[in-house]
Every structure is written in structure tokens, then in C-alpha cells.
Design an enzyme around this catalytic site. Structure first.
Site, PDB file in Angstrom:
ATOM      1  N   LYS A  93       9.670   8.055 -12.836  1.00  0.00           N
ATOM      2  CA  LYS A  93       9.453   9.469 -12.503  1.00  0.00           C
ATOM      3  C   LYS A  93      10.304  10.378 -13.378  1.00  0.00           C
ATOM      4  O   LYS A  93       9.877  11.471 -13.736  1.00  0.00           O
ATOM      5  CB  LYS A  93       9.708   9.714 -11.014  1.00  0.00           C
ATOM      6  N   LYS A 114      -1.717   0.416  -9.619  1.00  0.00           N
ATOM      7  CA  LYS A 114      -1.757   0.367  -8.158  1.00  0.00           C
ATOM      8  C   LYS A 114      -2.722   1.408  -7.586  1.00  0.00           C
ATOM      9  O   LYS A 114      -2.823   2.502  -8.136  1.00  0.00           O
ATOM     10  CB  LYS A 114      -0.324   0.688  -7.689  1.00  0.00           C
ATOM     11  N   LYS A 170      -2.819   7.413  -3.869  1.00  0.00           N
ATOM     12  CA  LYS A 170      -3.508   8.670  -3.542  1.00  0.00           C
ATOM     13  C   LYS A 170      -3.320   9.719  -4.634  1.00  0.00           C
ATOM     14  O   LYS A 170      -4.070  10.678  -4.725  1.00  0.00           O
ATOM     15  CB  LYS A 170      -3.072   9.202  -2.167  1.00  0.00           C
TER      16      LYS A 170
HETATM   17  P1  TYM Z   1       4.641   4.560   0.546  1.00  0.00           P
HETATM   18  O1  TYM Z   1       4.381   5.767   1.378  1.00  0.00           O
HETATM   19  O2  TYM Z   1       4.445   4.693  -0.923  1.00  0.00           O
HETATM   20  O3  TYM Z   1       3.755   3.362   1.021  1.00  0.00           O
HETATM   21  C1  TYM Z   1       3.772   2.904   2.376  1.00  0.00           C
HETATM   22  C2  TYM Z   1       3.570   1.399   2.436  1.00  0.00           C
HETATM   23  O4  TYM Z   1       2.307   1.045   1.873  1.00  0.00           O
HETATM   24  C3  TYM Z   1       2.478   0.083   0.840  1.00  0.00           C
HETATM   25  N1  TYM Z   1       1.517   0.385  -0.230  1.00  0.00           N
HETATM   26  C4  TYM Z   1       0.721  -0.533  -0.786  1.00  0.00           C
HETATM   27  N2  TYM Z   1       0.574  -1.847  -0.549  1.00  0.00           N
HETATM   28  C5  TYM Z   1      -0.345  -2.514  -1.275  1.00  0.00           C
HETATM   29  N3  TYM Z   1      -1.089  -1.938  -2.253  1.00  0.00           N
HETATM   30  C6  TYM Z   1      -0.978  -0.620  -2.539  1.00  0.00           C
HETATM   31  N4  TYM Z   1      -1.742  -0.069  -3.465  1.00  0.00           N
HETATM   32  C7  TYM Z   1      -0.026   0.149  -1.794  1.00  0.00           C
HETATM   33  N5  TYM Z   1       0.346   1.451  -1.794  1.00  0.00           N
HETATM   34  C8  TYM Z   1       1.291   1.578  -0.831  1.00  0.00           C
HETATM   35  C9  TYM Z   1       3.914   0.276   0.349  1.00  0.00           C
HETATM   36  O5  TYM Z   1       4.425  -0.882  -0.264  1.00  0.00           O
HETATM   37  C10 TYM Z   1       4.640   0.622   1.632  1.00  0.00           C
HETATM   38  O6  TYM Z   1       5.008  -0.543   2.323  1.00  0.00           O
HETATM   39  N6  TYM Z   1       9.580   4.439   0.107  1.00  0.00           N
HETATM   40  C11 TYM Z   1       8.508   4.114   1.019  1.00  0.00           C
HETATM   41  C12 TYM Z   1       8.660   4.727   2.388  1.00  0.00           C
HETATM   42  C13 TYM Z   1       9.945   4.410   3.070  1.00  0.00           C
HETATM   43  C14 TYM Z   1      10.267   3.170   3.701  1.00  0.00           C
HETATM   44  C15 TYM Z   1      11.596   3.348   4.212  1.00  0.00           C
HETATM   45  C16 TYM Z   1       9.597   1.963   3.862  1.00  0.00           C
HETATM   46  C17 TYM Z   1      10.999   5.249   3.217  1.00  0.00           C
HETATM   47  N7  TYM Z   1      11.998   4.583   3.899  1.00  0.00           N
HETATM   48  C18 TYM Z   1      12.223   2.325   4.903  1.00  0.00           C
HETATM   49  C19 TYM Z   1      10.226   0.931   4.557  1.00  0.00           C
HETATM   50  C20 TYM Z   1      11.541   1.115   5.071  1.00  0.00           C
HETATM   51  C21 TYM Z   1       7.213   4.631   0.403  1.00  0.00           C
HETATM   52  O7  TYM Z   1       7.207   5.591  -0.339  1.00  0.00           O
HETATM   53  O8  TYM Z   1       6.114   3.991   0.842  1.00  0.00           O
END
Ligand code: TYM
Length: 334
Positions: free
Chosen positions: A115, A197, A200
């Protein structure tokens, strides 16, 4: 650990609608854990402001996302759902942990590097501190297990390092959390460019299947998915990323191993019927979620009551951890 059950905690950023990646890599797995664990699911709205955003949209997306969690099967009677920003403790713990985390380690994180490469000097420091806030989210509740997709594994590793650092510096305090990554669905790729990946923020929205898409739109997105040369259904992520992605999606939805999925389609002489079957399976999975979502999304009172109950419970737990951490850190507690 309450009632002898292990604590699982996980969340996502409420930055838009859930897609097939969030469904297969996240909520589907979380749902399976509802009965065996003490489950805490939150919305990382404080992480969401590390990127430019429109306040009214964030507010709307956050409440909509609660409806999507519930529609995906996260029954609020069997888990807690809350907002990061509503629990005092996430940012407090982040500060203490940040004071133990070397800046070099944060600068080397893949997400920050990617980023900041795009944003240059204007990259906000919140993005650098992103992993420390994530460590605080997890450690605040002494989570044993954190279900995540592949892309979040590095964040779990740094969380363990930070927890260990606190334990070594002050005394044993935090459980070292384990990541829980399922074999299928952990990395759902774009339908139009299967080496990136599914996300959105993708400019080409045909590459992303949302849980709010109609049956026709889902079918169109799958039938126009980019596939590879040849006509054999094989799992080979290097040579056939498009077909491998569809196999992975199918296996995760049908709850079978990849090998079983390959076996099922190996006799087909063209990709067309394979894509149709993947589309049919996705429609069968997504339609009831979409219907449930449409039914509850307008009941704001209900959604806010779910958040309220979640916040009460989470705040109680957070207060305990913060008191312990502040005492060990040397802050005056009287
Ligand atoms: P985020 O919002 O990007 O995604 C949420 C969850 O969905 C999974 N994910 C995917 N898995 C498979 N294929 C994909 N294309 C895909 N896109 C998203 C992500 O691996 C995730 O598990 N930083 C985190 C949010 C967060 C968090 C935490 C998670 C903040 N604090 C503490 C666990 C524990 C995030 O941005 O996820």
C-alpha cells in the site's frame, strides 16, 4: 476461556458487501465453529479508516455488514457480534503493544509495503500500525484460535511475536493465538484475473461474486470467468490458475476435497458444463443468504440490539485484560 470452551475471535473490515472470498475464506468456517467454541466476531471499523473513506458510507456498510454476518449463519444467539470502535480497549492495548514493536518489523509487512508503494509519502501512519491494532484485537480477548484466509497469516505471525515480547518483558500474560486456515476456500481468486485475490476493490466487478448478487448475475459472472487454454479439468495453480480457482471454489462450496472435485469433472471434454455446475452450486449457496440478508437488513433496531449485546460482553472481557496489562506495564491503577 468461558465455560471451558476455547475462544475464537475474528473479524473483517466493513468496507462493502461480502463476496465469495469472504464467504468461503471466512464466514462459512466461522459458522462451523459456533457450537464448539466461545465465538467473538467483530467488525474492524477502526481498520477501515486506514484508507480514505466516506463517513456516511462507513456507517451504512457497518450496519449492513452485521446483517450479512447474520445472513451467513452467524446466529447472534450462539456468538457475540460487536464493533471494534465501540469497545474501549482495542486502541489502548494497541498503544502498549506498539511501544514493544520494532518499527522495522512493521515496515517489512507485505500489506504495508504494497500500500505504501502505491501511496508513497502520503501513506498514513495508521496503515503502519495496522498489524499492531490487529494484534490488540486478538490479544484483548485472549483468543486461542483465529480463523482467517491465507492473506492474513502474516498478521497472525506478528501477533504471536508481539504477545511473546510482552510476556517476556513483563510476565506471562497472553495466550499465543493459533491461526486456523482451511485448505479449500482460503484463497479465492478473481474470476477475471485468477492470479490476483478476489477483492471488492477490484475495478473489474465481473471478477467478484457478491452474496447480494442475483442468480442471473452469479451465473453470468461464472460463465464468463477467465479459463485457461486446453479443455481438461485439472488442478494446477501454475499452468491453469483459472480452472484451479473454479475447482477450489467448487470444493469449498460442496465441502469436498480438491481431489474429489477433480475426479467429479475429469471426464468432461469441455469447460462449459463445468462452469455451469460451479454456477449452479454457487447460486444454491448464495440465494438463501441473499434472501435472509434482504429480510433483515432494514430492521436496524434489531441489528443495533445485536451490536449492543455484543459490546456489553466484549467490554467486560476487554476491561479485565486492560486492567491486567496496565498493572503489568506500571500504570497507577488506584
Ligand atoms: P478482510 O476484511 O480483508 O477479510 C476478512 C476475512 O476474509 C478473508 N478473505 C478471503 N479469503 C479467501 N479468499 C479471498 N479472496 C478473501 N478475501 C478476504 C480474509 O483472509 C479474512 O479472514 N485485517 C483483517 C480484519 C481484522 C482481523 C482482526 C481478522 C482486523 N483485526 C483480528 C482477524 C483477527 C482484514 O482486513 O480482513
Amino acid at each position: 476461556m468461558l465455560s471451558g470452551k476455547k475462544v475464537i475471535l475474528t473479524g473483517m473490515q466493513p468496507t462493502g458487501k461480502l463476496h465469495l472470498g469472504s464467504l468461503l475464506g471466512a464466514t462459512n468456517n466461522w459458522r462451523r465453529m459456533l457450537d464448539g467454541y466461545d465465538c467473538l466476531f467483530f467488525l474492524a471499523d477502526q481498520h477501515a479508516i486506514t484508507m480514505p473513506h466516506i463517513p456516511a458510507e462507513l456507517r451504512k456498510n457497518t450496519v449492513d455488514c452485521v446483517a450479512q454476518y447474520i445472513a451467513c449463519g452467524l446466529d447472534p444467539e450462539r456468538c457475540k457480534i460487536f464493533l471494534q470502535s465501540q469497545v474501549i480497549g482495542h486502541t489502548e492495548l494497541m498503544w502498549v503493544l506498539g511501544c514493544l514493536t520494532p518499527i522495522g518489523q512493521l515496515e517489512r509487512m507485505t500489506q504495508f509495503k504494497d500500500k505504501s508503494k502505491k501511496a508513497g509519502e502520503s501513506v498514513c501512519s495508521g496503515l503502519l500500525f495496522y498489524p499492531v491494532l490487529m494484534a490488540a484485537d486478538i490479544l484483548l480477548y485472549n483468543a486461542d484460535l483465529v480463523p482467517i484466509g491465507e492473506d492474513q497469516k502474516q498478521h497472525l505471525e506478528i501477533t504471536r511475536d508481539i504477545a511473546q515480547k510482552f510476556n517476556n518483558t513483563f510476565s506471562e500474560t497472553f495466550v499465543l493465538p493459533e491461526p486456523y486456515v482451511r485448505q479449500t476456500g482460503a484463497r479465492v481468486m478473481s474470476l477475471q484475473n485468477p492470479v490476483t485475490k478476489m477483492s471488492k476493490s477490484d475495478k473489474n466487478q465481473n471478477s467478484v461474486v457478491y452474496i447480494t448478487d442475483t442468480d442471473d448475475v452469479i451465473r453470468k459472472k461464472f460463465t464468463s470467468a477467465v479459463t485457461d487454454s486446453g479443455n481438461k479439468i485439472e488442478f494446477d495453480e501454475e499452468e491453469k490458475p483459472g480452472i484451479s480457482n473454479l475447482l477450489n471454489i467448487f470444493a469449498a462450496m460442496a465441502e469436498v476435497a480438491i481431489e474429489e472435485a477433480v475426479e467429479q469433472f475429469s471426464s468432461l471434454a469441455s469447460y462449459v458444463p463445468f462452469k455451469q455446475t460451479v454456477a449452479d452450486t454457487a447460486i444454491a449457496k448464495i440465494a438463501p443468504i441473499r434472501e435472509k440478508y434482504n429480510e433483515i437488513v432494514r430492521d436496524k433496531e434489531y441489528l443495533l440490539s445485536v451490536l449492543h449485546a455484543g459490546k456489553e460482553d466484549a467490554q467486560r472481557r476487554a476491561n479485565k485484560t486492560i486492567a491486567k496489562v496496565y498493572r503489568k506495564t506500571g500504570f497507577v491503577m488506584e
